[in-house]
Structure formats: structure tokens, C-alpha cells
Design an enzyme around this catalytic site. Structure first.
Site, PDB file in Angstrom:
ATOM      1  N   GLU A 130      27.267 -28.112   2.825  1.00 51.03           N
ATOM      2  CA  GLU A 130      26.833 -27.070   1.905  1.00 51.03           C
ATOM      3  C   GLU A 130      28.038 -26.381   1.287  1.00 51.03           C
ATOM      4  O   GLU A 130      29.188 -26.655   1.643  1.00 51.03           O
ATOM      5  CB  GLU A 130      25.936 -26.082   2.666  1.00 51.03           C
ATOM      6  CG  GLU A 130      24.717 -26.787   3.223  1.00 51.03           C
ATOM      7  CD  GLU A 130      23.735 -25.875   3.937  1.00 51.03           C
ATOM      8  OE1 GLU A 130      24.107 -24.741   4.316  1.00 51.03           O
ATOM      9  OE2 GLU A 130      22.580 -26.311   4.137  1.00 51.03           O
ATOM     10  N   CYS A 149      23.489 -33.614   0.115  1.00 48.38           N
ATOM     11  CA  CYS A 149      22.620 -34.035   1.218  1.00 48.38           C
ATOM     12  C   CYS A 149      23.259 -35.170   2.018  1.00 48.38           C
ATOM     13  O   CYS A 149      24.104 -35.921   1.506  1.00 48.38           O
ATOM     14  CB  CYS A 149      21.281 -34.531   0.682  1.00 48.38           C
ATOM     15  SG  CYS A 149      20.214 -33.252   0.023  1.00 48.38           S
ATOM     16  N   CYS A 162      14.839 -35.811   0.306  1.00 41.09           N
ATOM     17  CA  CYS A 162      14.400 -34.953  -0.795  1.00 41.09           C
ATOM     18  C   CYS A 162      14.263 -35.787  -2.071  1.00 41.09           C
ATOM     19  O   CYS A 162      14.688 -36.950  -2.141  1.00 41.09           O
ATOM     20  CB  CYS A 162      15.385 -33.806  -0.996  1.00 41.09           C
ATOM     21  SG  CYS A 162      16.912 -34.273  -1.829  1.00 41.09           S
ATOM     22  N   CYS A 190      17.530 -37.208  -3.559  1.00 46.92           N
ATOM     23  CA  CYS A 190      18.054 -38.350  -2.801  1.00 46.92           C
ATOM     24  C   CYS A 190      17.197 -39.591  -3.011  1.00 46.92           C
ATOM     25  O   CYS A 190      17.708 -40.708  -3.022  1.00 46.92           O
ATOM     26  CB  CYS A 190      18.163 -38.005  -1.325  1.00 46.92           C
ATOM     27  SG  CYS A 190      19.521 -36.860  -0.995  1.00 46.92           S
ATOM     28  N   GLU A 249      21.986 -37.989   2.902  1.00 49.42           N
ATOM     29  CA  GLU A 249      21.700 -39.320   2.349  1.00 49.42           C
ATOM     30  C   GLU A 249      22.707 -39.690   1.271  1.00 49.42           C
ATOM     31  O   GLU A 249      23.229 -40.798   1.215  1.00 49.42           O
ATOM     32  CB  GLU A 249      20.294 -39.365   1.754  1.00 49.42           C
ATOM     33  CG  GLU A 249      19.171 -39.160   2.754  1.00 49.42           C
ATOM     34  CD  GLU A 249      18.794 -37.693   2.954  1.00 49.42           C
ATOM     35  OE1 GLU A 249      19.673 -36.808   2.896  1.00 49.42           O
ATOM     36  OE2 GLU A 249      17.598 -37.447   3.178  1.00 49.42           O
ATOM     37  N   ASN A 294      24.980 -33.667   5.740  1.00 46.16           N
ATOM     38  CA  ASN A 294      24.960 -32.714   4.633  1.00 46.16           C
ATOM     39  C   ASN A 294      26.151 -31.778   4.730  1.00 46.16           C
ATOM     40  O   ASN A 294      26.641 -31.468   5.828  1.00 46.16           O
ATOM     41  CB  ASN A 294      23.638 -31.948   4.573  1.00 46.16           C
ATOM     42  CG  ASN A 294      23.288 -31.176   5.829  1.00 46.16           C
ATOM     43  OD1 ASN A 294      23.638 -31.579   6.935  1.00 46.16           O
ATOM     44  ND2 ASN A 294      22.592 -30.077   5.662  1.00 46.16           N
TER      45      ASN A 294
HETATM   46  N1  THU Z   1      19.110 -31.870   3.181  1.00 46.11           N
HETATM   47  C1  THU Z   1      19.592 -33.117   3.401  1.00 46.11           C
HETATM   48  O1  THU Z   1      20.748 -33.301   3.765  1.00 46.11           O
HETATM   49  N2  THU Z   1      18.751 -34.171   3.203  1.00 46.11           N
HETATM   50  C2  THU Z   1      17.436 -34.051   2.853  1.00 46.11           C
HETATM   51  O2  THU Z   1      16.767 -35.046   2.616  1.00 46.11           O
HETATM   52  C3  THU Z   1      16.831 -32.731   2.754  1.00 46.11           C
HETATM   53  C4  THU Z   1      17.775 -31.588   2.714  1.00 46.11           C
HETATM   54  C5  THU Z   1      20.006 -30.735   3.414  1.00 46.11           C
HETATM   55  C6  THU Z   1      20.425 -29.972   2.186  1.00 46.11           C
HETATM   56  C7  THU Z   1      20.712 -28.614   2.750  1.00 46.11           C
HETATM   57  O3  THU Z   1      22.040 -28.585   3.249  1.00 46.11           O
HETATM   58  C8  THU Z   1      19.767 -28.489   3.928  1.00 46.11           C
HETATM   59  O4  THU Z   1      19.342 -29.799   4.235  1.00 46.11           O
HETATM   60  C9  THU Z   1      18.552 -27.618   3.638  1.00 46.11           C
HETATM   61  O5  THU Z   1      17.937 -27.999   2.461  1.00 46.11           O
END
Ligand code: THU
Length: 127
Positions: free
Chosen positions: A44, A53, A86, A89, A55, A42
């Protein structure tokens, strides 16, 4: 396919996560139809909604390499054992996996957990 190899790559790439806001690191590794593996973490953004994310990063890398489908995905977060994808994704995974779905691999204190994508995301939208 050796799912432990897929998981080990997800664990490794989670160390590169850029998550200064949530402090929640995630790594993912997908197997492409060719058998090659693609990792993503991920990352941000100060404009929070632009966060990508792990994925979707891994899938984008697979597509950029010429893959047309994915056949399995492993997901790992050091913050949360057994981290599942999530909703956003799940929809993105949906477009790149066969109608019968793929295996989604996570890991908890007992070891690897293998779920069916179609159970995680039933009655999914497809064009
Ligand atoms: N996140 C992911 O990378 N994958 C997921 O399936 C759930 C959430 C990341 C997004 C964000 O940077 C952090 O986790 C918190 O939500």
C-alpha cells in the site's frame, strides 16, 4: 501442477504484505508458462490509490522474469478465507491467460477451492 504448493507460496508471501492502512494482507502466487512460480504480496501507499494488489505484484514479477503467460494463480488472505481477485486484477490476469482461462485457487476452512477464471470474469475485454 500441485495447487497446494502454489497456495503454500501465496500463504508464505502474504506474511510480507505491506498493508498498514487497510490491515488486509494478501499473497498471490502464479505459475508461468515455463512452470516456474512467482509470488507477490500487496503493498500500500500513503497515497491510497497507488496500492498494488498481490495478484498484480506476482504477475509483474513473472513478466519481469520473461514469462509471457500464466497458467494458474493462487490467492490467500489471512483476513479473509477464500479471497478472490478484485476487478482490476481480473482484467490484468485476463491479458496473461489463454482464452480458455486458467484455474484460480483460493482456500477456505474446507481446503482448496478451484474456480475457472472465465466464470469469475465472463465476457472479458480482449484486444
Ligand atoms: N487486495 C489485494 O491485494 N488483492 C485483492 O484481490 C483484493 C485487495 C489488497 C489491496 C489493499 O492493499 C487491501 O487488499 C485492501 O483492499
Amino acid at each position: 501442477m500441485d495447487y497446494q504448493v502454489l497456495m503454500d507460496k501465496a500463504i508464505e508471501v502474504s506474511k510480507n504484505a505491506y498493508a498498514p492502512y487497510s490491515k488486509f494482507s494478501v499473497g498471490a502466487c502464479v505459475a508461468g508458462g515455463s512452470g516456474n512460480l512467482y509470488s507477490g504480496c500487496n503493498f500500500e501507499n500513503s497515497s491510497y490509490g497507488l496500492t498494488i494488489c498481490a495478484e498484480r505484484n506476482a504477475i509483474g514479477t513473472a513478466i519481469a522474469a520473461g514469462e509471457k503467460e500464466i497458467t494458474a494463480i493462487a490467492i490467500y488472505s489471512p483476513n479473509s478465507p477464500d479471497c478472490r481477485p478484485c476487478g482490476a486484477c481480473r482484467q490484468v490476469i485476463s491479458d496473461f491467460c489463454a482464452p480458455e482461462g486458467i484455474d484460480v485457487i483460493t482456500q477456505d476452512e474446507h481446503g482448496l477451492k478451484i474456480r475457472s477464471f472465465n466464470e469469475l470474469f465472463p465476457e472479458r475485454f480482449r484486444l
